[in-house]
Every structure is written in C-alpha cells, then in structure tokens.
Design a protein around this motif. Structure first.
Motif, PDB file in Angstrom:
ATOM      1  N   TYR A 268       0.850  -1.195   0.000  1.00  0.00           N
ATOM      2  CA  TYR A 268       0.000   0.000   0.000  1.00  0.00           C
ATOM      3  C   TYR A 268       0.887   1.246   0.000  1.00  0.00           C
ATOM      4  CZ  TYR A 268      -3.170  -3.603   1.808  1.00  0.00           C
ATOM      5  OH  TYR A 268      -3.893  -4.753   1.993  1.00  0.00           O
ATOM      6  N   PRO A 269       1.390   1.641  -1.155  1.00  0.00           N
ATOM      7  CA  PRO A 269       2.371   2.730  -1.183  1.00  0.00           C
ATOM      8  C   PRO A 269       1.861   4.051  -0.619  1.00  0.00           C
ATOM      9  CG  PRO A 269       1.610   2.180  -3.401  1.00  0.00           C
ATOM     10  CD  PRO A 269       1.119   1.098  -2.494  1.00  0.00           C
ATOM     11  N   PHE A 270       0.593   4.348  -0.810  1.00  0.00           N
ATOM     12  CA  PHE A 270       0.061   5.617  -0.302  1.00  0.00           C
ATOM     13  C   PHE A 270      -0.280   5.518   1.184  1.00  0.00           C
ATOM     14  CE2 PHE A 270      -0.351   6.161  -4.807  1.00  0.00           C
ATOM     15  CZ  PHE A 270      -0.138   7.515  -5.007  1.00  0.00           C
ATOM     16  N   LYS A 271      -1.048   4.513   1.551  1.00  0.00           N
ATOM     17  CA  LYS A 271      -1.481   4.376   2.943  1.00  0.00           C
ATOM     18  C   LYS A 271      -0.283   4.245   3.884  1.00  0.00           C
ATOM     19  CE  LYS A 271      -4.487   1.524   5.884  1.00  0.00           C
ATOM     20  NZ  LYS A 271      -5.366   0.318   5.911  1.00  0.00           N
ATOM     21  N   THR A 272       0.654   3.388   3.526  1.00  0.00           N
ATOM     22  CA  THR A 272       1.818   3.179   4.386  1.00  0.00           C
ATOM     23  C   THR A 272       2.713   4.410   4.415  1.00  0.00           C
ATOM     24  OG1 THR A 272       1.757   0.809   3.919  1.00  0.00           O
ATOM     25  CG2 THR A 272       3.813   1.698   4.813  1.00  0.00           C
ATOM     26  N   SER A 273       2.932   5.015   3.270  1.00  0.00           N
ATOM     27  CA  SER A 273       3.815   6.187   3.217  1.00  0.00           C
ATOM     28  C   SER A 273       3.246   7.351   4.020  1.00  0.00           C
ATOM     29  CB  SER A 273       4.047   6.605   1.762  1.00  0.00           C
ATOM     30  OG  SER A 273       4.721   5.593   1.047  1.00  0.00           O
ATOM     31  N   ARG A 274       1.939   7.519   3.990  1.00  0.00           N
ATOM     32  CA  ARG A 274       1.326   8.583   4.790  1.00  0.00           C
ATOM     33  C   ARG A 274       1.554   8.346   6.275  1.00  0.00           C
ATOM     34  NH1 ARG A 274      -3.943   7.889   1.092  1.00  0.00           N
ATOM     35  NH2 ARG A 274      -3.390   9.292  -0.636  1.00  0.00           N
ATOM     36  N   GLN A 275       1.501   7.082   6.688  1.00  0.00           N
ATOM     37  CA  GLN A 275       1.769   6.782   8.096  1.00  0.00           C
ATOM     38  C   GLN A 275       3.239   7.037   8.437  1.00  0.00           C
ATOM     39  OE1 GLN A 275       0.153   3.493  10.161  1.00  0.00           O
ATOM     40  NE2 GLN A 275      -1.595   3.226   8.801  1.00  0.00           N
ATOM     41  N   LEU A 276       4.116   6.678   7.526  1.00  0.00           N
ATOM     42  CA  LEU A 276       5.545   6.858   7.795  1.00  0.00           C
ATOM     43  C   LEU A 276       5.917   8.328   7.963  1.00  0.00           C
ATOM     44  CD1 LEU A 276       7.072   4.209   5.354  1.00  0.00           C
ATOM     45  CD2 LEU A 276       6.988   4.078   7.852  1.00  0.00           C
ATOM     46  N   VAL A 277       5.330   9.193   7.169  1.00  0.00           N
ATOM     47  CA  VAL A 277       5.662  10.616   7.307  1.00  0.00           C
ATOM     48  C   VAL A 277       5.052  11.204   8.580  1.00  0.00           C
ATOM     49  CG1 VAL A 277       5.927  10.968   4.820  1.00  0.00           C
ATOM     50  CG2 VAL A 277       3.712  11.424   5.886  1.00  0.00           C
ATOM     51  N   ASP A 278       4.103  10.497   9.175  1.00  0.00           N
ATOM     52  CA  ASP A 278       3.523  10.934  10.451  1.00  0.00           C
ATOM     53  C   ASP A 278       4.248  10.327  11.653  1.00  0.00           C
ATOM     54  OD1 ASP A 278       1.638  12.595   9.340  1.00  0.00           O
ATOM     55  OD2 ASP A 278       0.068  11.063   9.261  1.00  0.00           O
TER      56      ASP A 278
ATOM     57  N   PRO B 243       5.128  -0.979  -4.523  1.00  0.00           N
ATOM     58  CA  PRO B 243       4.651  -1.305  -5.874  1.00  0.00           C
ATOM     59  C   PRO B 243       4.273  -0.035  -6.627  1.00  0.00           C
ATOM     60  CG  PRO B 243       2.901  -1.693  -4.283  1.00  0.00           C
ATOM     61  CD  PRO B 243       4.109  -1.265  -3.496  1.00  0.00           C
ATOM     62  N   VAL B 244       4.815   0.098  -7.821  1.00  0.00           N
ATOM     63  CA  VAL B 244       4.508   1.253  -8.668  1.00  0.00           C
ATOM     64  C   VAL B 244       4.438   0.775 -10.112  1.00  0.00           C
ATOM     65  CG1 VAL B 244       5.254   3.517  -9.502  1.00  0.00           C
ATOM     66  CG2 VAL B 244       5.704   2.872  -7.125  1.00  0.00           C
ATOM     67  N   ASN B 245       3.366   1.133 -10.792  1.00  0.00           N
ATOM     68  CA  ASN B 245       3.282   0.889 -12.230  1.00  0.00           C
ATOM     69  C   ASN B 245       2.310   1.879 -12.849  1.00  0.00           C
ATOM     70  OD1 ASN B 245       0.511  -0.597 -12.270  1.00  0.00           O
ATOM     71  ND2 ASN B 245       1.734  -1.759 -10.778  1.00  0.00           N
ATOM     72  N   LYS B 246       2.390   2.010 -14.133  1.00  0.00           N
ATOM     73  CA  LYS B 246       1.653   3.060 -14.841  1.00  0.00           C
ATOM     74  C   LYS B 246       0.148   2.933 -14.687  1.00  0.00           C
ATOM     75  CE  LYS B 246       1.427   5.252 -19.407  1.00  0.00           C
ATOM     76  NZ  LYS B 246       1.941   5.193 -20.800  1.00  0.00           N
ATOM     77  N   ILE B 247      -0.365   1.705 -14.545  1.00  0.00           N
ATOM     78  CA  ILE B 247      -1.819   1.508 -14.534  1.00  0.00           C
ATOM     79  C   ILE B 247      -2.380   1.296 -13.130  1.00  0.00           C
ATOM     80  CG2 ILE B 247      -1.828   0.631 -16.892  1.00  0.00           C
ATOM     81  CD1 ILE B 247      -2.077  -2.196 -15.743  1.00  0.00           C
ATOM     82  N   ALA B 248      -1.543   1.485 -12.101  1.00  0.00           N
ATOM     83  CA  ALA B 248      -1.971   1.394 -10.696  1.00  0.00           C
ATOM     84  C   ALA B 248      -2.421  -0.010 -10.306  1.00  0.00           C
ATOM     85  CB  ALA B 248      -3.083   2.403 -10.391  1.00  0.00           C
ATOM     86  N   TYR B 249      -1.968  -1.020 -11.032  1.00  0.00           N
ATOM     87  CA  TYR B 249      -2.361  -2.393 -10.718  1.00  0.00           C
ATOM     88  C   TYR B 249      -1.693  -2.841  -9.420  1.00  0.00           C
ATOM     89  CZ  TYR B 249      -3.464  -7.326 -11.517  1.00  0.00           C
ATOM     90  OH  TYR B 249      -3.953  -8.607 -11.405  1.00  0.00           O
ATOM     91  N   THR B 250      -2.482  -3.371  -8.503  1.00  0.00           N
ATOM     92  CA  THR B 250      -2.071  -3.782  -7.153  1.00  0.00           C
ATOM     93  C   THR B 250      -1.516  -2.619  -6.333  1.00  0.00           C
ATOM     94  OG1 THR B 250       0.211  -4.511  -7.641  1.00  0.00           O
ATOM     95  CG2 THR B 250      -1.564  -6.121  -7.976  1.00  0.00           C
ATOM     96  N   MET B 251      -1.861  -1.407  -6.690  1.00  0.00           N
ATOM     97  CA  MET B 251      -1.562  -0.247  -5.856  1.00  0.00           C
ATOM     98  C   MET B 251      -2.844   0.146  -5.117  1.00  0.00           C
ATOM     99  SD  MET B 251       0.833   1.970  -8.498  1.00  0.00           S
ATOM    100  CE  MET B 251       1.100   3.318  -7.333  1.00  0.00           C
ATOM    101  N   ASP B 252      -2.723   1.021  -4.135  1.00  0.00           N
ATOM    102  CA  ASP B 252      -3.895   1.399  -3.344  1.00  0.00           C
ATOM    103  C   ASP B 252      -4.514   2.711  -3.819  1.00  0.00           C
ATOM    104  OD1 ASP B 252      -1.621   2.719  -2.454  1.00  0.00           O
ATOM    105  OD2 ASP B 252      -2.179   2.670  -0.336  1.00  0.00           O
TER     106      ASP B 252
END
Length: 244
Positions: free
Chosen positions: A139-149, A163-172
């Motif tokens: 969960y690149p967004f959810k986890t990263s938001r927690q880490l910066v907090d 996980p990062v890819n152009k079509i957001a597959y398996t991203m949050d």
C-alpha cells in the motif's frame, strides 16, 4: 530480480509450471545472471534456496535481498494478525544470513498490519545481525502517509520497497496519473529512504518496454525488482532493462 510468489492474474499458472522445481528456477536464475542481474529478492523458501545453490554451482553467484516474515497467508485478503502469529522471522533471518545477504526486508504481510512496535522489533533483529534493514508495503500511499507521520523511528530502516506501475495495478489507488504521481513522489522524498520499485510490469499486464519507459520517469527509484517465469522471459525482460 525477485522470486516472490505473487504474479497477479498469472499466479496459479506459474505455481503449476515452476513451483517446487528448483532445477527450472535455477535455469531462470542462470539466464538472468547471463543478462547482467547480480541480486535476487527471495523469502526463506527451501525450493528457492535449492535453486540458488544449483545456479551458484553453474556460475550464477547472486547476492540475496532477503524477505523476512513471508507466510502462506492469503496476500489478496490478508489476515495480518494470523500472519504475525504464524511467522518465524528469527529463523528467516538465521537461514538467509547464511547466504551473501547484505539487505533484508520485512515482508508486507507484517508491515501492512501496522503494528509498528512489531515491525520495529523485526528491524532491530535484522540490524543486530549486521545486515541492512528495509520494509516492503503493498500500500504505497497508505503506508507512506503513516511513515511521514512518524509512526515508527525512520532510522530503523534504510530501504523501502513499494509497488509502482503506470496503470496502478495492485496499488492502493484507482489511477496513477499526474496528481497521484506527484503525491507519491512527495511522500517518498519526505521518507528519504532508498526506494525499490516492485510490480513495475503490473504483474505481466504491461510489456517490459512499456513498463521500463515509465520507470525511467521515476526519479525517486533507486532499484527495481522484476520477476521472470522462464528463460525466455528473463532474456527479454532483463536484456531490455539492463540496456536502458
């Protein structure tokens, strides 16, 4: 190169084709090595370790980026509490440290349960073995938001796999267009760790050329991990990637 067992919609086909077949896995490792790959991301798995030993005997002497805490829990509908109860991260660390393993990453099934005290304990154990620690998230967004907090002491780890890819597959997120791309870049810059990109191929939905053209635009990417399930895939994928 990664030997993690998640290939999205193709997972079951790969399980039938190459799992529990160390000789076949070794042939893929050897081909990847021939194309210039020098490190692999693997969990503590006897079949994979056998394959690494076979490949090493054929001259493919890979460094290992170990994944600590991988379990049989369903990663698509994860039970994080059950995963923490089942995992034996101490054994993972001990076994993986017998290989040329400069870096170990805490598995996303542990990290994404957001029991940060538990994650900190695993990271400290990795450090105690004089191995560079890192974490994985699905969960690149959810986890990263927690880490910066400041949910955890960021000094406990040095690498961060997302996980990062152009079509957001398996991203949050549903889409990964300019707005989302800028937000993730800002978050990762704030976290300030070495970033390992996973699932850049969107689990095989995107061609290597499409994926790697997009990867070139990610100026925060320090490393990338890519799967291959055959010698042909390894030849095509790593040949293209390492010529970028």
């Amino acid at each position: 190169m990664t030997c993690e067992g998640y290939f999205g919609h193709r997972t079951r086909l790969y399980e039938l084709d190459i799992y529990n077949n160390p000789e076949k896995i070794a042939s893929i490792i050897v081909k990847a090595y021939e194309k210039g790959v020098r490190a692999m991301n693997i969990p503590n798995d006897s079949c994979l370790l056998d394959a690494i030993d076979i490949a090493k005997g054929q001259g493919a002497d890979m460094k290992i980026i170990g994944t600590v805490g991988h379990t049989d829990v369903n990663y698509l509908a994860p039970n994080f509490k059950k995963a923490r109860e089942e995992v034996d991260y101490l054994t993972d660390i001990e076994i993986l440290s017998n290989y040329d393993t400069p870096l170990m990453l805490v598995d996303d099934i542990l990290v994404d349960g957001y029991d940060w005290d538990y994650t900190a304990k695993v990271l400290e154990e990795i450090k105690d073995h004089n191995i560079i620690p890192g974490i994985i998230t699905s969960y690149p967004f959810k986890t990263s938001r927690q880490l910066v907090d400041d949910c955890i002491d960021l000094d406990l780890f040095d690498f961060y796999m997302v996980p990062v890819n152009k079509i957001a597959y398996t991203m949050d997120v549903d889409f990964f267009v300019k707005e989302q791309q800028e937000e993730l870049k800002t978050l990762l810059n704030q976290i300030n760790k070495k970033v390992i990109i996973s699932r850049i191929l969107a689990c095989g939905i995107q061609s290597p050329k499409e994926a790697f053209d997009f990867l070139e635009k990610l100026d925060y990417a320090d490393m990338v991990t890519v799967s291959a399930a055959s010698e042909r895939e390894a030849d095509e994928t790593f040949g293209l990637l390492l010529n970028k």
